[in-house]
Design an enzyme around this catalytic site. Structure first.
Site, PDB file in Angstrom:
ATOM      1  N   ASP A  87       0.828  -1.214   0.000  1.00  0.00           N
ATOM      2  CA  ASP A  87       0.000   0.000   0.000  1.00  0.00           C
ATOM      3  C   ASP A  87       0.865   1.269   0.000  1.00  0.00           C
ATOM      4  OD1 ASP A  87      -2.356   1.403  -0.022  1.00  0.00           O
ATOM      5  OD2 ASP A  87      -2.728   1.214   2.135  1.00  0.00           O
ATOM      6  N   ASN A 146     -10.994  -2.531  -5.265  1.00  0.00           N
ATOM      7  CA  ASN A 146     -10.237  -1.634  -6.155  1.00  0.00           C
ATOM      8  C   ASN A 146     -10.913  -1.427  -7.517  1.00  0.00           C
ATOM      9  OD1 ASN A 146      -7.000  -2.754  -4.921  1.00  0.00           O
ATOM     10  ND2 ASN A 146      -8.174  -0.949  -4.318  1.00  0.00           N
TER      11      ASN A 146
HETATM   12  C1  IPE Z   1      -5.508  -2.740  -0.222  1.00  0.00           C
HETATM   13  O1  IPE Z   1      -5.128  -1.421  -0.393  1.00  0.00           O
HETATM   14  C2  IPE Z   1      -5.502  -3.446  -1.540  1.00  0.00           C
HETATM   15  C3  IPE Z   1      -4.180  -3.629  -2.146  1.00  0.00           C
HETATM   16  C4  IPE Z   1      -3.036  -3.321  -1.618  1.00  0.00           C
HETATM   17  C5  IPE Z   1      -4.191  -4.226  -3.444  1.00  0.00           C
HETATM   18  P1  IPE Z   1      -6.210  -0.265  -0.532  1.00  0.00           P
HETATM   19  O2  IPE Z   1      -5.457   1.008  -0.642  1.00  0.00           O
HETATM   20  O3  IPE Z   1      -7.154  -0.582  -1.634  1.00  0.00           O
HETATM   21  O4  IPE Z   1      -6.993  -0.390   0.829  1.00  0.00           O
HETATM   22  P2  IPE Z   1      -7.806   0.679   1.671  1.00  0.00           P
HETATM   23  O5  IPE Z   1      -8.807   1.294   0.740  1.00  0.00           O
HETATM   24  O6  IPE Z   1      -6.833   1.687   2.170  1.00  0.00           O
HETATM   25  O7  IPE Z   1      -8.417  -0.104   2.777  1.00  0.00           O
HETATM   26  C1  IPE Z   2      -1.539   0.325  -3.414  1.00  0.00           C
HETATM   27  O1  IPE Z   2      -1.369   1.696  -3.411  1.00  0.00           O
HETATM   28  C2  IPE Z   2      -1.861  -0.207  -4.790  1.00  0.00           C
HETATM   29  C3  IPE Z   2      -3.233  -0.688  -4.954  1.00  0.00           C
HETATM   30  C4  IPE Z   2      -4.152  -0.708  -4.041  1.00  0.00           C
HETATM   31  C5  IPE Z   2      -3.604  -1.200  -6.259  1.00  0.00           C
HETATM   32  P1  IPE Z   2      -2.581   2.705  -3.372  1.00  0.00           P
HETATM   33  O2  IPE Z   2      -2.962   3.014  -4.794  1.00  0.00           O
HETATM   34  O3  IPE Z   2      -3.675   2.198  -2.534  1.00  0.00           O
HETATM   35  O4  IPE Z   2      -1.907   3.965  -2.718  1.00  0.00           O
HETATM   36  P2  IPE Z   2      -2.545   4.952  -1.646  1.00  0.00           P
HETATM   37  O5  IPE Z   2      -3.072   4.127  -0.534  1.00  0.00           O
HETATM   38  O6  IPE Z   2      -3.618   5.718  -2.355  1.00  0.00           O
HETATM   39  O7  IPE Z   2      -1.403   5.814  -1.219  1.00  0.00           O
HETATM   40 MG    MG Z   3      -4.076   2.367  -0.578  1.00  0.00          MG
END
Ligand code: IPE
Ligand code: IPE
Ligand code: MG
Length: 252
Positions: free
Chosen positions: A27, A75
């Site tokens: 993340d 997602n």
């Molecule tokens: C969790 O991250 C999913 C992945 C790392 C693929 P998100 O960024 O989607 O999760 P939330 O929304 O912060 O819970």
């Molecule tokens: C993780 O990074 C990747 C996916 C969930 C696909 P994020 O895209 O969630 O990054 P933040 O949480 O917005 O920083």
């Molecule tokens: Mg995220």
């Protein structure tokens, strides 16, 4: 830095107490990009470098199963442009990294509702899974269109059908039966779950499989994650006493 961390790891410990199954919630790509004034896509692109670090690092120290949360069922609710970017990155990374997988004797696996992926991404994924199927050093599972609740619903539906068709009697439903119906049927329980970016939540990842996992949270944003960060997490894991409900005295 790498040398320093490696020196810190007692070789004996390395051989005896490496978690068999490490899972990572990768993340922070978006925040990493935002901090630098880039589009979110740049964060995702740089996130693929961290994937390589984690995969090579895990293989190097003998982790047998590495599972990476790459795209959740939730997602899909992101803007279409971002979803498209992530799917394209998946295809490109698979093409680019097939040699890394072969060189390191790593078998690719995928967990999640793969039918929901665009055809091109699914096709590329299945091709790499097929090409690496005989590799034995480590199993890398990518969680794609993965959601633990979706997985549990699918599992309950499949088991219910077996009961309905008199293939299975309800009193025979146990942990092993449930495990056999999960996407993770070929994987052991998670030993160590890592989440980057400072968030301390599970976000619908492997709810059943992490029942007794050790949890490790780090502030590092995913694109900055290096193999040394993985080794640090494992060093932390090695300091813990996993009691599984028993007393400390029973273990020693
Ligand atoms: C969790 O991250 C999913 C992945 C790392 C693929 P998100 O960024 O989607 O999760 P939330 O929304 O912060 O819970
Ligand atoms: C993780 O990074 C990747 C996916 C969930 C696909 P994020 O895209 O969630 O990054 P933040 O949480 O917005 O920083
Ligand atoms: Mg995220």
């Amino acid at each position: 830095m790498l040398l320093r961390i490696l020196k810190m790891i007692d070789k004996q410990e390395l051989n005896t107490n490496i978690p068999a199954h490490v899972a990572i919630i990768m993340d922070g790509n978006g925040r990493w990009a935002k901090q630098k004034g880039f589009f979110r896509a740049v964060g995702h692109e740089n996130g693929t470098k961290a994937v390589k670090e984690a995969v090579e690092g895990a293989a190097e120290i003998g982790v047998k199963f590495l599972t990476l949360y790459a795209f959740s069922t939730e997602n899909w609710n992101r803007p279409k442009l971002e979803v498209d970017t992530l799917m394209k990155l998946l295809v490109n990374s698979l093409r680019k990294e097939i040699d890394t997988l072969q060189k390191n004797n790593i078998k690719l696996n995928a967990i999640g509702n793969l039918d929901a992926l665009p055809n091109k991404a699914r096709k590329e994924l299945l091709e790499v899974i097929e090409k690496t199927k005989d590799n034995t050093h480590m199993t890398l599972s990518l969680a794609l269109s993965y959601g633990s609740r979706e997985e549990l619903i699918k599992t309950i539906q499949e088991i219910s059908n077996k009961v309905k068709n008199n293939v299975l009697s309800p009193h025979l439903i146990n942990e092993a039966v449930i495990n056999k119906h999960l996407y993770t049927k070929n994987l052991p329980d998670v030993d160590l779950l890592i989440r980057t970016s400072g968030e301390q939540r599970i976000s619908n990842f492997l709810l059943w499989q992490i029942a007794y996992a050790e949890l490790y949270f780090t502030e590092i944003l995913w694109p900055d994650f290096k193999r040394t960060n993985l080794f640090e997490a494992i060093l932390d894991y090695q300091k813990r006493e996993r009691r599984f409900g028993k007393t400390s005295e029973q273990l020693s």
